[in-house]
Design a protein around this motif. Structure first.
Motif, PDB file in Angstrom:
ATOM      1  N   UNK A 141       0.810  -1.217   0.000  1.00  0.00           N
ATOM      2  CA  UNK A 141       0.000   0.000   0.000  1.00  0.00           C
ATOM      3  C   UNK A 141       0.844   1.268   0.000  1.00  0.00           C
ATOM      4  N   UNK A 142       2.025   1.200   0.555  1.00  0.00           N
ATOM      5  CA  UNK A 142       2.857   2.397   0.725  1.00  0.00           C
ATOM      6  C   UNK A 142       3.296   3.006  -0.601  1.00  0.00           C
TER       7      UNK A 142
ATOM      8  N   UNK B 206      -2.831   4.667  -6.177  1.00  0.00           N
ATOM      9  CA  UNK B 206      -4.263   4.659  -5.914  1.00  0.00           C
ATOM     10  C   UNK B 206      -4.608   3.487  -4.998  1.00  0.00           C
ATOM     11  N   UNK B 207      -5.310   3.792  -3.908  1.00  0.00           N
ATOM     12  CA  UNK B 207      -5.803   2.764  -2.993  1.00  0.00           C
ATOM     13  C   UNK B 207      -7.271   2.567  -3.356  1.00  0.00           C
ATOM     14  N   UNK B 208      -7.622   1.383  -3.825  1.00  0.00           N
ATOM     15  CA  UNK B 208      -8.942   1.126  -4.391  1.00  0.00           C
ATOM     16  C   UNK B 208      -9.732   0.183  -3.505  1.00  0.00           C
ATOM     17  N   UNK B 209     -11.001   0.529  -3.327  1.00  0.00           N
ATOM     18  CA  UNK B 209     -11.932  -0.348  -2.625  1.00  0.00           C
ATOM     19  C   UNK B 209     -12.802  -1.042  -3.665  1.00  0.00           C
ATOM     20  N   UNK B 210     -12.895  -2.383  -3.585  1.00  0.00           N
ATOM     21  CA  UNK B 210     -13.734  -3.151  -4.505  1.00  0.00           C
ATOM     22  C   UNK B 210     -15.155  -3.180  -3.968  1.00  0.00           C
TER      23      UNK B 210
ATOM     24  N   UNK C  82      -5.446  -2.782  -3.628  1.00  0.00           N
ATOM     25  CA  UNK C  82      -6.821  -2.980  -3.196  1.00  0.00           C
ATOM     26  C   UNK C  82      -6.883  -3.067  -1.675  1.00  0.00           C
ATOM     27  N   UNK C  83      -7.862  -2.372  -1.098  1.00  0.00           N
ATOM     28  CA  UNK C  83      -8.048  -2.346   0.339  1.00  0.00           C
ATOM     29  C   UNK C  83      -9.415  -2.931   0.690  1.00  0.00           C
ATOM     30  N   UNK C  84      -9.563  -3.357   1.940  1.00  0.00           N
ATOM     31  CA  UNK C  84     -10.828  -3.911   2.416  1.00  0.00           C
ATOM     32  C   UNK C  84     -11.693  -2.862   3.105  1.00  0.00           C
ATOM     33  N   UNK C  85     -11.163  -1.671   3.312  1.00  0.00           N
ATOM     34  CA  UNK C  85     -11.873  -0.616   4.036  1.00  0.00           C
ATOM     35  C   UNK C  85     -12.243   0.494   3.052  1.00  0.00           C
ATOM     36  N   UNK C  86     -13.527   0.781   2.956  1.00  0.00           N
ATOM     37  CA  UNK C  86     -14.012   1.778   1.993  1.00  0.00           C
ATOM     38  C   UNK C  86     -13.447   3.175   2.268  1.00  0.00           C
ATOM     39  N   UNK C  87     -13.309   3.550   3.508  1.00  0.00           N
ATOM     40  CA  UNK C  87     -12.849   4.903   3.835  1.00  0.00           C
ATOM     41  C   UNK C  87     -11.366   5.112   3.520  1.00  0.00           C
TER      42      UNK C  87
END
Length: 125
Positions: free
Chosen positions: A64-65, A69-73, A114-119
């Protein structure tokens, strides 16, 4: 005399483009990162034959670092309504954005994690 005048008329468009190029060269160029506007239904193209049909080339980053772009699926297409919130569609015809996935980071336009947290979904400029 008419030959000189005709010659000047024929060369006039070339002189006007030279002057306009010199004037714009001194102005700063603003580069906009268009990939920050990607949201909604996204299709990830992995076949190299269709690489030219994609808007951007992306590298899927595990870290992530270093991602741009950090994307929420999102599981529902209707809720993919903000920057970096994607609904990954299985069909290219239903996609708002088509992105080609590469395994070489240096060939990518930007990197995605890809992240698991929407915020946490964001675009880093």
């Amino acid at each position: 005399m008419s030959i000189i005048f005709s010659l000047l008329l024929a060369l006039a468009p070339f002189f006007s483009t030279l002057n306009s190029n010199n004037a714009s060269a001194s102005e700063p160029v603003v580069v906009e990162k268009g990939f920050c506007r990607i949201y909604g239904a996204v299709y990830l193209e992995r076949d190299p034959k269709y690489r030219n049909t994609a808007a951007y080339t992306v590298f899927l980053n595990d870290d992530e670092a270093f991602a741009n772009m950090i994307v929420y699926k999102e599981k529902n297409k209707l809720f993919a309504d903000n920057t970096a919130i994607w609904y990954l569609t299985p069909k290219k015809a239903f996609a708002d954005h088509i992105l080609y996935v590469t395994d070489k980071r240096n060939l990518a336009d930007f990197t995605v994690h890809f992240t698991d947290v929407r915020s946490y979904a964001t675009c880093r400029e």
